[in-house]
Enzyme design. Structure first.
Site, short mmCIF file in Angstrom:
data_model
loop_
_atom_site.label_atom_id
_atom_site.label_comp_id
_atom_site.label_asym_id
_atom_site.label_seq_id
_atom_site.Cartn_x
_atom_site.Cartn_y
_atom_site.Cartn_z
N ASP A 13 -28.08 14.84 -13.33
CA ASP A 13 -28.56 15.39 -12.07
C ASP A 13 -29.81 16.27 -12.25
OD1 ASP A 13 -28.18 15.20 -9.35
OD2 ASP A 13 -26.84 16.94 -9.21
N LYS A 31 -35.76 17.96 -9.06
CA LYS A 31 -34.42 18.54 -8.99
C LYS A 31 -33.88 18.63 -10.41
CE LYS A 31 -29.62 17.58 -7.52
NZ LYS A 31 -28.71 16.79 -6.66
N ASP A 56 -21.50 20.62 -2.63
CA ASP A 56 -21.96 19.48 -3.42
C ASP A 56 -23.30 18.95 -2.91
OD1 ASP A 56 -21.92 17.56 -5.38
OD2 ASP A 56 -20.46 16.26 -4.38
N ARG A 73 -30.59 19.88 -2.42
CA ARG A 73 -31.54 20.27 -1.36
C ARG A 73 -31.66 21.78 -1.24
NH1 ARG A 73 -28.19 16.92 2.96
NH2 ARG A 73 -27.83 15.74 1.03
N ASP A 114 -23.69 18.73 -12.21
CA ASP A 114 -23.26 18.85 -10.83
C ASP A 114 -21.78 18.52 -10.71
OD1 ASP A 114 -22.98 18.97 -8.12
OD2 ASP A 114 -24.16 17.16 -7.68
N GLU A 116 -25.99 20.41 -3.15
CA GLU A 116 -26.66 21.56 -3.75
C GLU A 116 -28.14 21.30 -4.06
OE1 GLU A 116 -25.10 19.31 -5.44
OE2 GLU A 116 -26.63 18.88 -6.94
N LYS A 167 -16.20 17.51 -6.95
CA LYS A 167 -16.21 16.05 -6.98
C LYS A 167 -14.91 15.52 -7.59
CE LYS A 167 -21.22 15.37 -7.75
NZ LYS A 167 -21.53 14.63 -6.51
N1 BES Z 1 -26.21 14.71 -7.36
C1 BES Z 1 -25.55 14.23 -6.19
C2 BES Z 1 -26.08 12.87 -5.73
C3 BES Z 1 -25.79 11.71 -6.65
C4 BES Z 1 -24.62 10.98 -6.53
C5 BES Z 1 -26.70 11.33 -7.61
C6 BES Z 1 -24.37 9.91 -7.36
C7 BES Z 1 -26.46 10.25 -8.43
C8 BES Z 1 -25.30 9.53 -8.31
C9 BES Z 1 -25.77 15.20 -5.06
O1 BES Z 1 -25.84 16.54 -5.42
C10 BES Z 1 -24.58 15.09 -4.16
O2 BES Z 1 -23.50 15.39 -4.57
N2 BES Z 1 -24.81 14.65 -2.92
C11 BES Z 1 -23.77 14.49 -1.97
C12 BES Z 1 -24.31 14.98 -0.64
C13 BES Z 1 -23.27 15.09 0.44
C14 BES Z 1 -22.25 16.12 0.07
C15 BES Z 1 -23.98 15.46 1.74
C16 BES Z 1 -23.40 13.02 -1.91
O3 BES Z 1 -24.26 12.15 -2.09
O4 BES Z 1 -22.22 12.74 -1.71
ZN ZN Z 2 -26.52 16.93 -7.28
MN MN Z 3 -23.90 17.42 -5.56
#
Ligand code: BES
Ligand code: ZN
Ligand code: MN
Length: 495
Positions: A286, A263, A345, A349, A268, A347, A275
């Site tokens: 990210d 990834k 967010d 996947r 992000d 994103e 966020k």
């Molecule tokens: N890049 C983030 C995940 C992340 C969070 C990595 C904190 C490292 C530290 C990912 O893109 C994300 O935002 N995931 C969301 C998914 C949700 C919206 C289903 C999350 O984990 O809140």
């Molecule tokens: Zn992310």
């Molecule tokens: Mn995200």
């Protein structure tokens, strides 16, 4: 940091600091040979792991300072302990401002480790702990550099052990060059580490070896390949998206074809599902999965493996704008699967969907992806441990074994079939979020499963261990860790 060897005792040649690592309860009081002078100053020292005592020195000794460092119980001493020992040595050297070290194992041994394994583990710990990221210090960069350890001499090794030990050190140097490049890429702010900058970094790595080639997929190429999912994430950003496909070809006939997918979201923000400020502070990290792919290939420039290795990442930035993809949109991935976007967010996947489809077109024996995919994985496993999800027992066991040997903690989460429902969408084939408040990491994997077909596949959620805000152990300084590179190298070496 140079690693040197000689047959002299630790104190017989000049150095800022001479160190004797010793097991708990072992005969450390003979240090350096004839004197009991040291006993009084070290009476509380027992040799427990990490314990350390600086001893008074004698004029006739050439090293400026002397120390013993505890290795703990001999029976518990393994590669990870040796790695931590190396890291502790560098940490102590920094504290005492020592730049030249001599280390002697003459009062201990390498425990169960072979000489070569001992060399690799010690050197890994030292190199990983010696890392610092100073590119953005206007004032203290020089100072920091001047404080780092310049040379480490492994003293009192026999000639044949010197050869074995130095082979281990060379292995460590090759692997760690990959880890450190991954750390640098992740630590670099997103303003400089945008998608095209990642492609340039990958190109520089490919240029190091005639066995590595690289293909860059620009936006129009990605459009022609029908990567609408990945492109929709990129739409809100001013930065061009870019695909990178690296290939390592072994000298002989390849036994296996392995694809590693990372990834690579260079920043992000969450997009329109933006966020909160606190959640965005570390989101330059990210792209750590893509950085690990580049780091792996940096290591492969110096290490031979028997497999044909492909490294793929689609680098994008996730930003809100008038042209950004929206919650409610339905986008189509390269294999035709339609995705309902309910949270911009989630994103990672969506981008990985196309990267995994592309990986499949290479007809590999295995696909391994690394992704900072879910905050839920940090909730489940904490900051240190990566989550592993798989559709193939054998492949997963190999990765878990390689992780164990490398000292990178990885724990498996189940692909519990009923949770496939969590990513079903009413109006499209799947949606990009799972069930509210539960199994968010598994939902990510259930989503990705739609893009790997029947290819043996391991998904590593590295959201926790890719980046640490505080130093958790001395070989993992604060910031980027380069997680995954060491496990991948081990796995490929074992094929
Ligand atoms: N890049 C983030 C995940 C992340 C969070 C990595 C904190 C490292 C530290 C990912 O893109 C994300 O935002 N995931 C969301 C998914 C949700 C919206 C289903 C999350 O984990 O809140
Ligand atoms: Zn992310
Ligand atoms: Mn995200």
């Amino acid at each position: 940091m140079k690693i040197l060897f000689d047959g002299f005792a630790a104190h017989e040649r000049t150095a800022d600091l001479a160190i004797w690592p010793v097991f708990k309860g072992a005969g450390w009081k003979r240090i350096p040979d004839d004197t009991l002078l040291f006993v009084s100053s070290a009476e509380h020292f027992e040799g427990g792991f990490g314990e350390w005592v600086v001893l008074p020195t004698l004029n006739r000794f050439k090293a400026r300072k002397f120390a013993v460092m505890g290795m703990g119980e001999k029976s518990a001493f393994d590669a990870d302990a040796m790695r931590r020992l190396g890291a502790n040595i560098i940490k102590r050297a920094k504290e005492t401002k020592a730049k030249t070290l001599r280390i002697s194992f003459s009062l201990s041994s390498f425990g169960e480790l072979s000489v070569r394994e001992a060399g690799q583990a010690l050197a890994e710990g030292m190199i990983l702990a010696g890392y610092g990221f100073h590119s953005y210090h206007a004032k203290n960069a020089e100072k920091a550099k001047n404080q780092s350890v310049v040379s480490v001499t492994i003293a009192e090794l026999s000639a044949s052990d010197q050869i074995k030990f130095s082979r281990g050190c060379a292995d460590a140097e090759a692997v760690c060059s990959g880890v450190l490049i991954a750390r640098d890429l992740v630590n670099t702010p997103s303003m400089d580490m945008f998608p095209l900058a990642m492609a340039e970094a990958a190109t520089r790595v490919a240029d190091r070896s005639k066995r590595i080639s690289i293909k860059i997929l620009d936006r129009s190429r990605m459009e022609r390949m029908k990567m609408q999912a990945a492109l929709s994430v990129a739409r809100g950003s001013e930065h061009e998206p870019v695909g990178v496909h690296m290939v390592y070809k072994p000298a002989g006939k390849a036994k296996k074809r392995i694809v590693i997918v990372g990834k690579a979201v260079t920043f992000d923000s969450g997009g329109l599902s933006i966020k909160p400020a606190d959640g965005m502070m570390t989101m330059k990290m990210d792209m750590a999965g893509g950085a690990s792919v580049i780091g792996l290939f940096r290591a492969l420039a110096d290490i031979d493996v028997d497999a044909e290795v492909h490294g793929i990442f689609l680098a994008v930035e996730n930003m809100p704008s008038g042209n950004a993809y929206r919650p409610g949109d339905v986008v189509r991935a390269m294999n035709g699967t339609t995705i309902e976007i309910l949270n911009t967010d989630a994103e990672g996947r969506v981008v990985l969907a196309d990267a995994l489809c592309y990986a499949q077109t290479l007809e590999p024996d295995a696909i391994i992806d690394l992704a900072t995919l879910t905050g839920a994985c940090i909730v489940a496993l904490g900051e240190d441990i990566a989550g592993l999800m798989t559709n193939d027992r054998k492949l997963a066991d190999r990765i878990l074994a390689a992780a164990d040997e490398s000292g990178e903690p990885i724990w498996e989460l189940p692909m519990y079939t009923p949770y496939e429902e969590h990513v079903k969408s009413r109006i499209a084939d799947i949606k990009n979020i799972g069930a509210r408040g539960q199994a968010g990491t598994i939902a990510g994997a259930m989503f990705l499963k739609h893009f790997v077909g029947s290819t043996p596949w391991v998904h590593l959620d590295i959201a926790g261990p890719a980046y640490t805000e505080r130093e958790s152990r001395p070989d993992l300084p604060a910031g980027a860790t380069g997680f995954g590179v060491r496990t991948l190298v081990r796995y490929l070496q074992g094929l």
